[in-house]
Scaffold this motif. Structure first.
Motif, short mmCIF file in Angstrom:
data_model
loop_
_atom_site.label_atom_id
_atom_site.label_comp_id
_atom_site.label_asym_id
_atom_site.label_seq_id
_atom_site.Cartn_x
_atom_site.Cartn_y
_atom_site.Cartn_z
N ILE A 11 0.87 -1.19 0.00
CA ILE A 11 0.00 0.00 0.00
C ILE A 11 0.90 1.22 0.00
N ASP A 12 0.59 2.15 -0.87
CA ASP A 12 1.33 3.41 -1.02
C ASP A 12 2.82 3.10 -1.18
N ASN A 13 3.66 3.73 -0.40
CA ASN A 13 5.11 3.53 -0.54
C ASN A 13 5.68 2.71 0.60
N ASP A 38 -6.57 9.44 -0.86
CA ASP A 38 -5.99 8.72 -2.00
C ASP A 38 -4.92 7.72 -1.55
N HIS A 39 -4.95 6.56 -2.14
CA HIS A 39 -3.95 5.52 -1.87
C HIS A 39 -3.63 4.81 -3.18
N VAL A 40 -2.55 4.02 -3.15
CA VAL A 40 -2.15 3.23 -4.31
C VAL A 40 -1.87 1.81 -3.84
N LEU A 41 -2.52 0.87 -4.48
CA LEU A 41 -2.27 -0.55 -4.25
C LEU A 41 -1.23 -0.98 -5.28
N LYS A 42 -0.11 -1.51 -4.79
CA LYS A 42 0.97 -1.93 -5.68
C LYS A 42 1.12 -3.44 -5.54
N ILE A 43 1.03 -4.14 -6.66
CA ILE A 43 1.14 -5.59 -6.67
C ILE A 43 2.38 -5.95 -7.49
N VAL A 44 3.30 -6.66 -6.84
CA VAL A 44 4.53 -7.08 -7.50
C VAL A 44 4.50 -8.60 -7.59
N SER A 45 4.68 -9.12 -8.79
CA SER A 45 4.65 -10.57 -9.00
C SER A 45 5.97 -11.02 -9.64
N LYS A 46 6.46 -12.15 -9.16
CA LYS A 46 7.68 -12.72 -9.73
C LYS A 46 7.37 -14.16 -10.12
N ASP A 47 7.54 -14.47 -11.41
CA ASP A 47 7.24 -15.83 -11.86
C ASP A 47 8.41 -16.77 -11.55
N PRO A 48 8.21 -18.07 -11.72
CA PRO A 48 9.27 -19.03 -11.36
C PRO A 48 10.58 -18.82 -12.11
N GLY A 50 11.88 -15.94 -12.65
CA GLY A 50 12.54 -14.75 -12.09
C GLY A 50 12.10 -13.44 -12.71
N LYS A 51 11.22 -13.48 -13.71
CA LYS A 51 10.74 -12.23 -14.32
C LYS A 51 9.75 -11.57 -13.38
N GLU A 52 9.83 -10.24 -13.33
CA GLU A 52 8.99 -9.49 -12.39
C GLU A 52 8.00 -8.60 -13.13
N GLY A 53 6.78 -8.54 -12.61
CA GLY A 53 5.74 -7.66 -13.14
C GLY A 53 5.19 -6.80 -12.02
N VAL A 54 4.82 -5.58 -12.34
CA VAL A 54 4.29 -4.64 -11.35
C VAL A 54 3.00 -4.05 -11.87
N ARG A 55 2.00 -3.97 -11.00
CA ARG A 55 0.75 -3.30 -11.34
C ARG A 55 0.37 -2.39 -10.19
N THR A 56 0.02 -1.15 -10.51
CA THR A 56 -0.43 -0.21 -9.49
C THR A 56 -1.88 0.16 -9.76
N ILE A 57 -2.65 0.24 -8.67
CA ILE A 57 -4.07 0.56 -8.77
C ILE A 57 -4.37 1.69 -7.80
N PRO A 58 -4.58 2.91 -8.30
CA PRO A 58 -4.96 4.00 -7.40
C PRO A 58 -6.41 3.84 -6.95
N PHE A 59 -6.69 4.17 -5.69
CA PHE A 59 -8.05 4.11 -5.17
C PHE A 59 -8.22 5.13 -4.06
N VAL A 60 -9.46 5.39 -3.71
CA VAL A 60 -9.79 6.38 -2.68
C VAL A 60 -10.52 5.67 -1.55
N VAL A 61 -10.10 5.92 -0.32
CA VAL A 61 -10.75 5.35 0.87
C VAL A 61 -11.67 6.40 1.46
N ARG A 62 -12.91 6.00 1.74
CA ARG A 62 -13.88 6.88 2.39
C ARG A 62 -14.59 6.09 3.49
N ASN A 63 -13.88 5.82 4.56
CA ASN A 63 -14.47 5.10 5.69
C ASN A 63 -15.15 6.04 6.67
N GLY A 64 -14.69 7.26 6.73
CA GLY A 64 -15.24 8.22 7.68
C GLY A 64 -16.63 8.65 7.25
#
Length: 139
Positions: A11-13, A38-48, A50-64
């Motif tokens: 999450i974020d940095n 505002d926040h950013v969900l960052k998903i890092v995947s590494k396949d068997p 050794g190649k790496e892929g990154v996906r970022t998904i910005p989203f907004v939290v409104r719990n209050g």
């Protein structure tokens, strides 16, 4: 070494991942632990291999509580005294809905006033025409 891709969720940095799992994975993101905004969900995947892929998904939290403001909009230019109507209300929890305060009163839009005034004017015009007609004078 596993034959599955490894997934790390951030999450974020944050340096520490929220989850460190193998694919396919089911993950629940608890937004109650995050601040509203505002926040950013960052998903890092590494396949068997050794190649790496990154996906970022910005989203907004409104719990209050939801905050509704009438009288000013984002990026408006204003001067003088600006009357504002502010309402804030919570959602309750998943088991009950808070009805009290959940509806924000709003002023009537100008186009509604125009329609009402036009209809009343049209009705008065025909009422006066009816009173001036020979049928009404015979009554």
């Amino acid at each position: 070494m596993s034959a599955k891709s490894k997934i790390r969720v951030f999450i974020d940095n944050d340096e520490q991942p929220l989850a460190d799992v193998f694919a396919p994975a089911v993950f629940e993101l608890d937004t109650r632990k995050l601040t509203d905004g505002d926040h950013v969900l960052k998903i890092v995947s590494k396949d068997p291999s050794g190649k790496e892929g990154v996906r970022t998904i910005p989203f907004v939290v409104r719990n209050g509580p939801a905050i509704a403001v009438e009288g000013i909009k984002e990026n408006d230019s204003v001067d003088g005294v600006v009357p504002l109507m502010i309402n804030a209300y919570g959602k309750g929890d998943l088991k009950s809905f808070l009805i009290s305060g959940s509806e924000t009163p709003q002023s009537i839009p100008s186009w509604v006033w125009i329609i009402i005034i036009s209809f009343v004017g049209w009705a008065l015009y025909y009422f006066v025409r009816y009173l001036a007609s020979p049928i009404a004078s015979n009554l």
